[in-house]
Design a protein around this motif. Sequence first.
Motif, PDB file in Angstrom:
ATOM      1  N   LEU A 179      -5.938  -2.493   3.669  1.00  0.00           N
ATOM      2  CA  LEU A 179      -5.344  -1.204   3.298  1.00  0.00           C
ATOM      3  C   LEU A 179      -6.048  -0.739   2.032  1.00  0.00           C
ATOM      4  N   ILE A 180      -6.585   0.473   2.082  1.00  0.00           N
ATOM      5  CA  ILE A 180      -7.368   0.981   0.958  1.00  0.00           C
ATOM      6  C   ILE A 180      -6.804   2.318   0.507  1.00  0.00           C
ATOM      7  N   GLY A 181      -6.541   2.429  -0.788  1.00  0.00           N
ATOM      8  CA  GLY A 181      -6.029   3.674  -1.345  1.00  0.00           C
ATOM      9  C   GLY A 181      -7.074   4.351  -2.208  1.00  0.00           C
ATOM     10  N   LEU A 296       4.694  -2.227   2.050  1.00  0.00           N
ATOM     11  CA  LEU A 296       3.943  -2.371   0.807  1.00  0.00           C
ATOM     12  C   LEU A 296       4.257  -3.699   0.119  1.00  0.00           C
ATOM     13  N   ALA A 297       5.494  -4.164   0.276  1.00  0.00           N
ATOM     14  CA  ALA A 297       5.881  -5.415  -0.377  1.00  0.00           C
ATOM     15  C   ALA A 297       5.039  -6.552   0.190  1.00  0.00           C
ATOM     16  N   GLY A 298       4.331  -7.230  -0.692  1.00  0.00           N
ATOM     17  CA  GLY A 298       3.516  -8.356  -0.265  1.00  0.00           C
ATOM     18  C   GLY A 298       2.153  -7.955   0.265  1.00  0.00           C
ATOM     19  N   GLU A 299       1.935  -6.658   0.398  1.00  0.00           N
ATOM     20  CA  GLU A 299       0.630  -6.173   0.876  1.00  0.00           C
ATOM     21  C   GLU A 299      -0.438  -6.444  -0.185  1.00  0.00           C
ATOM     22  N   SER A 300      -1.630  -6.787   0.290  1.00  0.00           N
ATOM     23  CA  SER A 300      -2.765  -6.940  -0.614  1.00  0.00           C
ATOM     24  C   SER A 300      -3.718  -5.795  -0.323  1.00  0.00           C
ATOM     25  N   LEU A 319       6.445  -1.437  -8.354  1.00  0.00           N
ATOM     26  CA  LEU A 319       7.852  -1.092  -8.120  1.00  0.00           C
ATOM     27  C   LEU A 319       8.182  -1.131  -6.629  1.00  0.00           C
ATOM     28  N   TYR A 320       7.179  -0.993  -5.807  1.00  0.00           N
ATOM     29  CA  TYR A 320       7.373  -1.087  -4.352  1.00  0.00           C
ATOM     30  C   TYR A 320       7.116  -2.514  -3.857  1.00  0.00           C
ATOM     31  N   GLY A 321       7.016  -3.446  -4.789  1.00  0.00           N
ATOM     32  CA  GLY A 321       6.872  -4.849  -4.404  1.00  0.00           C
ATOM     33  C   GLY A 321       5.445  -5.266  -4.107  1.00  0.00           C
ATOM     34  N   CYS A 322       4.505  -4.391  -4.372  1.00  0.00           N
ATOM     35  CA  CYS A 322       3.101  -4.703  -4.103  1.00  0.00           C
ATOM     36  C   CYS A 322       2.410  -5.019  -5.416  1.00  0.00           C
ATOM     37  N   THR A 323       2.132  -6.284  -5.652  1.00  0.00           N
ATOM     38  CA  THR A 323       1.557  -6.683  -6.937  1.00  0.00           C
ATOM     39  C   THR A 323       0.079  -7.044  -6.807  1.00  0.00           C
ATOM     40  N   GLN A 324      -0.452  -6.976  -5.586  1.00  0.00           N
ATOM     41  CA  GLN A 324      -1.862  -7.301  -5.407  1.00  0.00           C
ATOM     42  C   GLN A 324      -2.646  -6.059  -5.017  1.00  0.00           C
ATOM     43  N   ALA A 325      -2.955  -5.264  -6.027  1.00  0.00           N
ATOM     44  CA  ALA A 325      -3.761  -4.070  -5.802  1.00  0.00           C
ATOM     45  C   ALA A 325      -5.008  -4.198  -6.656  1.00  0.00           C
ATOM     46  N   GLU A 326      -6.113  -4.390  -5.993  1.00  0.00           N
ATOM     47  CA  GLU A 326      -7.372  -4.667  -6.695  1.00  0.00           C
ATOM     48  C   GLU A 326      -8.182  -3.387  -6.836  1.00  0.00           C
TER      49      GLU A 326
END
Lengths: 356, 356
Positions: A179-181, A296-300, A319-326
């Motif tokens: 998933l890429i933002g 999003l929660a747990g998503e990398s 805040l949406y539970g996604c802490t792995q955003a590189e």
Amino acid sequence: MKQAGSPTPAANHVAAGAAEANLNAERAALIALDWGTTSLRAYLFDAAGKVLATRASTAGIMNLPRSAEQGGFDAAFDDTCGPWLEHASALPVIAAGMVGSAQGWMEAPYVDAPASADALVAGIVRVKAACGATLHIVPGVLQRGELPNVMRGEETQIFGALGDDGDDGDSAGTRRRALIGLPGTHAKWAVVQAGRIERFQTFMTGEVFAALREHTILGRTMVTPDRPDTEAFLHGVSIAREKGQAGVLATIFSARTLGLTGQLTREQQPDYLSGLLIGHELAGLEAVLRQQHNSLAGESLRLIGNEALCERYRLALALYGCTQAELVKHATERGLWRVASQAGLVNPAPQAARAG
Amino acid sequence: MKQAGSPTPAANHVAAGAAEANLNAERAALIALDWGTTSLRAYLFDAAGKVLATRASTAGIMNLPRSAEQGGFDAAFDDTCGPWLEHASALPVIAAGMVGSAQGWMEAPYVDAPASADALVAGIVRVKAACGATLHIVPGVLQRGELPNVMRGEETQIFGALGDDGDDGDSAGTRRRALIGLPGTHAKWAVVQAGRIERFQTFMTGEVFAALREHTILGRTMVTPDRPDTEAFLHGVSIAREKGQAGVLATIFSARTLGLTGQLTREQQPDYLSGLLIGHELAGLEAVLRQQHNSLAGESLRLIGNEALCERYRLALALYGCTQAELVKHATERGLWRVASQAGLVNPAPQAARAG
């Protein structure tokens, strides 16, 4: 077009650029352009995919030095890359972004999603510049349907973000779902699988923020703070997430009413509104992911774009539970290099081909 | 201030108004003002609550003939109501709307929701005009909380819509729950119960539409059609209802992409975007109603506002299963009359008091 040797400061700058270009000329293997609506960035690569030099200009396709009919694209290209081409006129040139739109230099029709890097290569359109160089314009991607989506430029950045180590589409690294933002004026969120851009969404978050700020009642009570107010930003994100059921058309009014009730200072209102909008964007993304049995929660995931803005998204994502955003740096030039390599415009150097 | 007897056309207009006012002077019992941001509407009532004459002006509080410090409010009031007051200087005057805001003639602090008509009466603030008349300014309503909401002017229209037959707050007619929509720049949706405005939502639908249309990329491909395109409008509503999960920041981009793919003409894009926004507003309203164990489907509601806009909302509401949406006319003047009566500014005439 500016002429080297003229006594104006601008020409002196070009002359300096030409001298620098001369030093790089022997090693240069590719010119790559990221040519958008409001800016043009150029990269000079060596044969190993290393960036030798960069140039930037405000000559986006809506901001050319003269009209397209009067050779505005040639003029912008020459202004930016002329010194490089002067010393290496046979250099291949690749370009991505709005330069390939209907309003661009030449239209490179969209390729349909799901789209692989090979499909992008097959869709490349060539245009001959007045200086003799041939531009290879990378097409954008179109996702058809009741709510069609389009991207131009981001497809190249996405392949740049995937191809960190030069792996091609068949390697294990890109077979996995990613998933890429790409935050920005028109934020994109893309799902990549098996080396293809499977599907994507566009959120007009940045442009809506600017329109609300500049052209609605919400802006009237706002004062730009000395530094970004992270607390106000996260307040907005959490309101969107937890109390956003009525939707963004309703929640944005609170930027005003929280001011009226003394709960938000004028300086806090811009960051609060930014948080609301980004929070709603992520809520919308979450709803789409849920339909695909994801969350999003747990998503990398990976982010591409302005570093400060990506950092805001990282805070919001947490805040949406996604802490792995590189944050992926240099995705644009890496993507341009990758597509050029795949198109045979450059010979894969030993270093880039090591994983092949 | 214009002077009767001066030879200018404007003064002639005032003179004609004065003659008309003279005819009504004996019967006149109340002057009522709907004084908003961009306009001022004045109503002259007889003792039975019948409107004898109306006057309209563009002298909203942000558009006064001169600054507030230089007597702009007095000037606008005299311009609009002078002829009436000349012949009946002792007439009571009631006013609702932004004239009571912090930027108005005198601030009438908000009363808290739930708010009854009695609470509005208790919150009336008086201001003495230079001409000797006393304005009674009706306060707005504030709903406190994490997402506060405010209204000014709509509270008076809502009580006007409830009091169709002159019933007071204790009658059966207003004890029932009522859902009232006020489409517009800042659309309001209010739940009224037992004669009180219980809670309400604001959707910035109209203002967001204008900002998107005028100040984003979406407007660039739009052409205003000769007549509203109902099909394109309903297309937008149904997309918001059925495919709107990603939220309005995402769906609005389709106004552009449906154009790019040839599915929407330039002339269809404005109505499609309008449908999208109103559709998202109703989706947000539906989500709020569900939290209160209600739903738009089967709901019987009332609409107040511009007739053509309310008709669009009726069409959109029907897609949400709500086919009973009644347009209430003259809610503004009825509301002003009702609050004035309740405040004792006018003696209830036999007709108005018959249900007491």
